[in-house]
Design an enzyme around this catalytic site. Structure first.
Site, PDB file in Angstrom:
ATOM      1  CB  SER A 106      -3.708 -29.519   8.362  1.00  0.00           C
ATOM      2  OG  SER A 106      -5.077 -29.832   8.319  1.00  0.00           O
ATOM      3  NE  ARG A 126       7.124 -26.825   3.320  1.00  0.00           N
ATOM      4  CZ  ARG A 126       6.721 -26.547   2.076  1.00  0.00           C
ATOM      5  NH1 ARG A 126       7.219 -27.217   1.054  1.00  0.00           N
ATOM      6  NH2 ARG A 126       5.842 -25.592   1.863  1.00  0.00           N
ATOM      7  CG  ASP A 174      -6.081 -27.098   8.132  1.00  0.00           C
ATOM      8  OD1 ASP A 174      -5.576 -26.840   7.030  1.00  0.00           O
ATOM      9  OD2 ASP A 174      -5.538 -26.794   9.210  1.00  0.00           O
TER      10      ASP A 174
HETATM   11  C1  BGC Z   1       0.324 -26.508   6.702  1.00  0.00           C
HETATM   12  C2  BGC Z   1      -0.974 -26.392   5.937  1.00  0.00           C
HETATM   13  C3  BGC Z   1      -2.130 -26.175   6.895  1.00  0.00           C
HETATM   14  C4  BGC Z   1      -1.842 -25.014   7.821  1.00  0.00           C
HETATM   15  C5  BGC Z   1      -2.960 -24.757   8.812  1.00  0.00           C
HETATM   16  C6  BGC Z   1       0.489 -25.353   7.664  1.00  0.00           C
HETATM   17  O1  BGC Z   1       1.627 -25.534   8.459  1.00  0.00           O
HETATM   18  O2  BGC Z   1       1.426 -26.518   5.815  1.00  0.00           O
HETATM   19  O3  BGC Z   1      -1.192 -27.550   5.150  1.00  0.00           O
HETATM   20  O4  BGC Z   1      -3.294 -25.947   6.147  1.00  0.00           O
HETATM   21  O5  BGC Z   1      -0.652 -25.258   8.530  1.00  0.00           O
HETATM   22  O6  BGC Z   1      -3.196 -25.849   9.643  1.00  0.00           O
END
Ligand code: BGC
Length: 528
Positions: free
Chosen positions: A156, A171, A209
């Site tokens: 995620s 990133r 996620d």
């Molecule tokens: C990430 C996402 C993720 C979200 C929730 C963010 O910091 O960039 O990819 O879906 O957090 O977990």
């Protein structure tokens, strides 16, 4: 009185008016559109190669792992085909030093070793059988992979996805920082470590996620329309929604099924409005930003998600403590301190450390309706080492916490509202009486009292939604996106493998085989 006036001024700075909400929705729609058109925009609008949502009839046994916050989860999931499933899982905290390791390999080797432990513990028969076969069977075409688990990898973080199981890290977010991993394919990194341990596992799908949440919601609560959005409001925040392929203008490199005319898009809305065109910015937001690991990025996330709200509150409280004109957590102001002892803040209190105030206490503050605020005062002692706080101190804390939580909920409504408008479903005459379904997960929506009602209140003032529209938006808690959701995407991937290669390995095991053992799923079921 000085304290009361100061609190009011702070609370007022976190106000996010109906007009602000509407302006932000317009900008959100504009930035969504920009991200669908080209790469390198503020909101990445990442195509996921998932082209439909499930309908609850999918079956099979899959594995799923989840890396995305404080824990790493490994599980196996048996989809039973009737909107239900069974699962087994292990959860382990990610050691802090690995979140900022020198090399990506260190982190991924740890993940693979946890997968190995899980297989030994819960699927030992298959595991040993596989190791035996590996030692005894060889063929010029290599080891046939009919007896390996298809695994969905919930990762995620923002990833540039170039196929259903391929994607390079853009990133890190949420406190992870391993520069060596940037630009690398995270599925390949994990597969390499899995292969070093000779595990019978193929990383079949790369899953955010939010995408998992959308899939899990559609599997468990299938409606005429499926869900339109999967969203996380937890440590971080993000959303994935179903978009028409015709609106996706930027080129796609990998293979995908065009027949549904749709694709799930991972918006990466945590980085909505990094330019701060419409996002609010108090001096405490600015202070948080200055000392963050990723300045200039995830600007929306830093105002909305659980990782950051506690820090904003801490910074506001510190300002009050440093203000000579107000008395907070000091004994002279504790006229009604019914504990009859001296109010002190321990020297090593979390109040004095970056990230030292866990957002969870904001839920305690919101929940506490006691006339003496006894629960919150206890929590201030237990978690922040503020001893014998007065009622006025606790009330000051509660009011500021509420203002920060309320702003976060209203900002959350901006994203949800904009995506509902983007789908056009509220105006579709065929869906007149249908709910517009949204699946959500994460600690804020789950534990922060009143978070969803505050979202609804803000949704009802959005132009084009209004009170009637807000009533049709059904926001439901959907846990297990990273388990069942990831398994469902591994199933889509297995279907794609089969059609690409014509291989017959998927049919070798019965899809509704309930006994534990690797199976690639029911190749007859489809998503969509
Ligand atoms: C990430 C996402 C993720 C979200 C929730 C963010 O910091 O960039 O990819 O879906 O957090 O977990």
């Amino acid at each position: 009185m000085a304290l009361e006036a100061e609190i009011q001024s702070i609370v007022q700075q976190f106000e996010y008016s109906d007009g602000d909400v509407n302006n932000a929705v317009k900008e959100f729609l504009r930035q969504m559109d920009e991200g669908l058109g080209k790469d390198g925009t503020s909101m990445s609008q990442i195509p996921t190669y998932v082209t439909g949502v499930p309908n609850g009839t999918e079956k099979g046994l899959y594995m799923a792992v989840d890396l995305g916050g404080t824990n790493f989860r490994v599980c196996s999931i048996q989809l039973l085909g009737n909107s239900t499933f069974t699962h087994t899982y292990n959860k382990v905290a990610i050691p802090k030093h690995l979140m900022v390791a020198k090399t990506a390999q260190e982190l991924f080797a740890f993940l693979a070793s946890e997968i190995k432990k899980f297989l030994e513990e819960h699927h030992s028969e298959d595991f040993e059988h596989h190791i035996r076969r590996r030692k005894t069977v060889s063929s010029p075409s290599g080891f046939r992979d009919e007896h390996i688990f298809r695994m969905g990898f919930t990762f995620s973080f923002p990833v540039k996805q170039v196929g259903i199981n391929k994607g390079t890290l853009i990133r890190w977010t949420k406190g992870f920082d391993i520069p060596d991993a940037i630009g690398k394919d995270v599925c390949a990194l994990l597969q390499a470590e899995i292969d070093k341990l000779h595990l019978p596992v193929k990383v079949a799908a790369l899953v955010n996620d939010t995408v998992g949440t959308l899939m899990a919601r559609s599997y468990a609560a299938p409606g005429k329309q499926g869900s339109v959005l999967g969203a996380i409001f937890g440590t971080g925040t993000n959303g994935a929604y179903v978009e028409k392929l015709s609106k996706l203008k930027k080129p796609l490199s990998g293979e995908y099924d065009q027949s549904t005319g749709e694709m799930v898009i991972n918006t990466e809305w945590g980085s909505f409005d990094n330019q701060l065109n419409v996002l609010p910015s108090t001096k405490w937001d600015v202070a948080l930003e200055k000392d963050s690991l990723n300045p200039g990025f995830q600007m929306y996330e830093k105002r909305v998600s659980g990782m950051f709200l506690g820090e904003i509150l801490r910074l506001a409280i510190i300002d009050l403590l440093n203000n000579p004109n107000v008395s907070l957590f000091k004994d002279e102001n504790s006229s009604s301190n019914d504990r009859g002892s001296v109010t002190i803040i321990a020297k090593d209190s979390g109040l004095y450390k970056q990230w030292g105030l866990d957002t969870a206490i904001m839920s305690t503050a919101e929940l506490d309706q006691d006339a003496e605020l006894a629960g919150l005062r206890q929590a201030l002692e237990n978690t922040l080492d503020v001893y014998a706080p007065a009622y006025e101190d606790a009330m000051a804390f509660k009011k500021i916490a509420h203002a920060i939580g309320r702003r976060a909920a209203r900002l959350s409504a901006v994203a949800i509202g904009a995506i509902v408008l983007q789908t056009g479903k509220l105006d579709d005459p065929e869906l007149k009486d249908e709910p517009i379904d949204v699946g959500v997960d994460g600690s804020l929506v789950e534990h922060y009292p009143g978070f969803r009602p505050m979202i609804y209140e803000a949704l009802s003032v959005i132009d084009g939604i209004g009170e009637e529209g807000a009533k049709r938006i059904r926001i439901g808690l959907t846990q297990d996106g990273s388990g069942v959701g990831a398994a469902l995407i591994a199933l889509v991937a297995a279907g794609m493998e089969k059609s690409a290669s014509g291989a017959d390995y998927l049919s070798e095991r019965s899809s509704d085989n309930k006994a534990p053992g690797p199976a690639a799923g029911d190749d007859k079921t489809t998503t969509g």
